[in-house]
Design a protein around this motif. Structure first.
Motif, mmCIF file in Angstrom:
data_model
loop_
_atom_site.group_PDB
_atom_site.id
_atom_site.type_symbol
_atom_site.label_atom_id
_atom_site.label_comp_id
_atom_site.label_asym_id
_atom_site.label_seq_id
_atom_site.Cartn_x
_atom_site.Cartn_y
_atom_site.Cartn_z
ATOM 1 N N THR A 26 11.912 -13.329 -12.033
ATOM 2 C CA THR A 26 10.650 -12.791 -12.548
ATOM 3 C C THR A 26 9.510 -13.740 -12.231
ATOM 4 O O THR A 26 9.705 -14.930 -11.998
ATOM 5 N N HIS A 29 3.188 -12.923 -15.336
ATOM 6 C CA HIS A 29 2.456 -11.655 -15.264
ATOM 7 C C HIS A 29 1.075 -11.814 -14.650
ATOM 8 O O HIS A 29 0.548 -10.886 -14.037
ATOM 9 N N TYR A 32 0.551 -11.323 -10.407
ATOM 10 C CA TYR A 32 0.654 -10.125 -9.581
ATOM 11 C C TYR A 32 -0.630 -9.831 -8.810
ATOM 12 O O TYR A 32 -0.596 -9.473 -7.635
ATOM 13 N N LYS A 53 2.888 -10.404 -1.019
ATOM 14 C CA LYS A 53 3.362 -9.078 -1.415
ATOM 15 C C LYS A 53 3.194 -8.117 -0.244
ATOM 16 O O LYS A 53 2.438 -8.373 0.689
ATOM 17 N N MET A 225 7.633 0.950 -2.410
ATOM 18 C CA MET A 225 7.595 -0.137 -3.379
ATOM 19 C C MET A 225 6.590 -1.193 -2.948
ATOM 20 O O MET A 225 6.140 -1.212 -1.801
ATOM 21 N N GLU A 226 6.249 -2.054 -3.877
ATOM 22 C CA GLU A 226 5.458 -3.239 -3.565
ATOM 23 C C GLU A 226 6.364 -4.433 -3.813
ATOM 24 O O GLU A 226 6.835 -4.649 -4.932
ATOM 25 N N HIS A 281 10.541 -10.227 -6.712
ATOM 26 C CA HIS A 281 10.251 -9.163 -7.676
ATOM 27 C C HIS A 281 9.778 -7.937 -6.896
ATOM 28 O O HIS A 281 9.198 -8.063 -5.815
ATOM 29 N N THR A 282 10.035 -6.763 -7.435
ATOM 30 C CA THR A 282 9.539 -5.545 -6.795
ATOM 31 C C THR A 282 9.044 -4.559 -7.841
ATOM 32 O O THR A 282 9.573 -4.515 -8.963
ATOM 33 N N GLN A 283 8.021 -3.796 -7.465
ATOM 34 C CA GLN A 283 7.510 -2.711 -8.296
ATOM 35 C C GLN A 283 7.703 -1.400 -7.537
ATOM 36 O O GLN A 283 7.182 -1.239 -6.438
ATOM 37 N N ARG A 284 8.473 -0.485 -8.104
ATOM 38 C CA ARG A 284 8.624 0.824 -7.473
ATOM 39 C C ARG A 284 7.318 1.589 -7.628
ATOM 40 O O ARG A 284 6.670 1.552 -8.679
ATOM 41 N N PRO A 294 -0.109 1.243 -11.663
ATOM 42 C CA PRO A 294 0.965 1.603 -12.602
ATOM 43 C C PRO A 294 0.770 1.005 -13.991
ATOM 44 O O PRO A 294 1.061 1.654 -14.993
ATOM 45 N N ALA A 295 0.268 -0.231 -14.037
ATOM 46 C CA ALA A 295 0.102 -0.895 -15.328
ATOM 47 C C ALA A 295 -0.955 -0.222 -16.190
ATOM 48 O O ALA A 295 -0.931 -0.310 -17.417
#
Length: 608
Positions: A26, A29, A32, A53, A225-226, A281-284, A294-295
């Motif tokens: 992880t 926060h 990102y 990224k 994804m990112e 880490h990845t964000q779909r 997304p957040a």
């Protein structure tokens, strides 16, 4: 605790510090939004072994590879041993003790990733405006790094490769535009240009090998994804493909020695063209609209839900202008753009809404359909216009195909991310004979429209991959392809200069207005939807009443279509449940649509 700056500039140092204490999976926060992006920053301006990224699609997946998860290094002067972590690296330090009992062989998966196919220019522009500028502490020593030049710089260190990195290269539908023309200056003249295997012709951008260390079974081909990972561009990676004797590198997988020359060449591309990215880490990505992170999804929905009715009216007026004053066609175009496959019942995809817009002005030539596509491209995050000329149908590769010699998946134009708008310009189709490849392409388009699937060609068999592609067919008469909804355009205005008319409609929209439309379309697609028991009973009763006078007037398929239109009407108004008003409105516009005169008869009987 490592800081955000430590993570971005020296992630391997953070890993070494944490090695043996905790698992590194992880990120802080607050990091990102401060990580530079491979999509926006040229590769030669990014610091090697830094955190970056990448917004991408998984184009191919490769066999797992082995690497040294832990190993001892020996200081040549003091003979002291230091236990090292091999995770997130492609090459090891000097002085590896190959006889050490502490050496651990681990496994990782490699994905070949490309930028999201057909990503609209406005998405890239907004993303690049918010991009993070790379650290000024790293200044590239040349404008474009050549892997042979880098090799000379690093000859003193002579790192050992941890295994042959996996990559993918594919021939691009016979289209030279797919080939990367900016090959390194050190590449041999006899070697063909490296093909980065982009699904769509003419695409540009970085391709990347993403190394995954855990839970790789949760990833699927064509996922968007990112990725946040450690950038690896070591020149030793490029040197592997030129080595006829692999004894100088530490190959841990015996099967890799059996690779064909072609497989070895395309799986070890120059790192200056295809960098490696070790996933932290990845964000779909459910979508790639940068206006709706997304957040912030829930907060944005809550704050703008009340504005959806007014924005809908403005967007409807804009579409009416584009469709030459046809309000009904404008409404169906809006419903089409917010459609989405939300579930599958057996083999039937629920929510798809392919629109055939016939009656496109023939006297205007290709100007009308081309500019209509440009207008839609300004609104959706990803789009692709396929001109259905006889040559394209016979020559383009729409369906991906497995190349067993090079052990790679050759991309095709239907390898698209979910919610991509596929614009089929059938007005360009001329008379002539489709060859077998052309017939297969037409069949593939029909499968996407009817079943939302693409059957990938694995030579000895076909493998079915589900899709979620919004297909719009622009045609002069009714399309030769099936559709869920056919609307014959009835122009109310006849501009003397079609190109100037549409051009003025496009330029009249301000960037802030376009952003409202872009946000609206994505939000409408993401809303939840349900039907209460009370409304369900009312719809069933209404259906029975409609069949009383003439049982042939409406069938079960007609009811299914009506419910689909009613659902889209509710979502377009920001409503998450079916209302009786929306049901009545759906019946009304469907009656108007079916009552329109059609100059040509149905060609296939698949359209309502």
């Amino acid at each position: 605790m490592p800081s955000t700056n430590d993570w971005i500039n020296n992630p391997l140092g953070v890993v070494e510090e944490m090695f043996g204490k905790i698992q590194v999976e992880t990120l802080p926060h607050d990091s990102y939004n401060t990580v530079p992006s491979l999509n926006d920053v040229p590769l030669h301006y990014l610091k090697p072994n830094s955190l970056v990224k990448f917004r991408c699609l998984i184009q191919d997946m490769f066999d797992p590879e082995f690497y040294m998860g832990a190993y001892d290094t020996v200081d040549p002067s003091t003979k002291a041993k230091v236990l090292r972590c091999g995770k997130y690296k492609d090459v090891t330090e000097c002085g590896v003790d190959l006889d050490s009992a502490n050496m651990v062989t681990s496994e990782r998966q490699t994905f070949y990733c490309v930028p999201i196919p057909g990503e609209s220019p406005w998405v890239k522009e907004i993303s690049s405006c918010a991009r993070v500028v790379p650290s000024t502490s790293y200044v590239p020593s040349r404008q474009k790094r050549s892997y042979e030049d880098d090799d000379e710089d690093d000859m003193d260190t002579q790192p050992q490769a941890q295994g042959t990195p996996a990559a993918a290269e594919a021939q691009g539908n016979g289209d030279s535009k797919r080939q990367e023309t900016e090959a390194p200056s050190g590449q041999k003249a006899s070697s063909p240009p490296l093909d980065l295997n982009f699904p769509l012709p003419g695409e540009k951008g970085p391709a990347c090998l993403v190394k995954v260390y855990a839970d790789w079974d949760s990833f699927k081909l064509n996922d968007t994804m990112e990725v946040y990972g450690i950038l690896s561009v070591s020149p030793a990676l490029s040197a592997l493909s030129d080595q006829s004797d692999t004894s100088s590198s530490l190959i841990l997988d015996p099967a890799e020695c059996m690779e064909t020359a072609e497989e070895l060449r395309v799986h070890s591309p120059p790192a200056s063209l295809v960098p490696r990215l070790h996933l932290i880490h990845t964000q779909r990505l459910a979508h790639n609209n940068p206006l709706l992170p997304p957040a912030a999804l829930e907060d944005t929905l809550a704050s703008t839900l009340g504005e959806m009715v007014s924005v809908r009216a403005e967007l409807l007026a804009y579409f009416t202008q584009l469709l030459l004053g046809d309000v009904l066609a404008a409404e169906y175009l809006l419903l089409h753009l917010i459609s989405n496959v939300y579930a599958r019942r057996d083999v039937i995809p629920l929510g798809k809404f392919t629109l055939n817009l016939s009656g496109c002005p023939a006297t205007a030539g290709p100007a009308y359909t081309e500019q209509l596509y440009c207008a839609l491209q300004q609104l959706v995050p990803s789009a692709y216009r396929l001109s259905m000329t006889l040559q394209n149908m016979n020559q383009l590769r729409l369906v991906p195909r497995k190349d067993y010699v090079a052990n790679r998946l050759l991309s095709g134009a239907l390898q698209l991310a979910a919610n991509t708008s596929l614009y089929l310009d059938e007005t360009q189709l001329e008379q002539g004979q489709l060859d077998p490849a052309g017939v297969r392409n037409i069949t593939a388009l029909g499968n996407v429209i009817s079943w939302q699937k693409v059957d990938y060609d694995f030579n000895y068999h076909q493998m079915e991959f589900p899709s979620n592609i919004n297909v719009l067919i622009a045609s002069e008469g009714r399309s030769l392809l099936p559709s869920d909804c056919h609307v014959h355009l009835q122009p109310q205005v006849t501009p003397p200069n079609m190109e100037a008319y549409l051009g003025s409609a496009l330029t009249a929209q301000s960037s802030s207005q376009l952003n409202k439309f872009r946000l609206y379309l994505t939000m409408a697609r993401t809303l939840d939807y349900s039907i209460s028991e009370e409304v369900t009973k009312a719809v069933e009763d209404d259906f029975v009443d409609m069949r009383k006078d003439d049982p042939q007037s409406i069938s079960a398929d007609d009811l299914h279509s009506l419910l689909g239109v009613a659902r889209l009407l509710c979502l377009s108004l920001g409503q998450s449940a079916l209302s009786t008003d929306a049901w009545s409105r759906a019946k009304h516009i469907e009656t108007l649509r079916k009552s329109r005169s059609e100059p040509q008869g149905c060609l296939n009987g698949n359209e309502p």
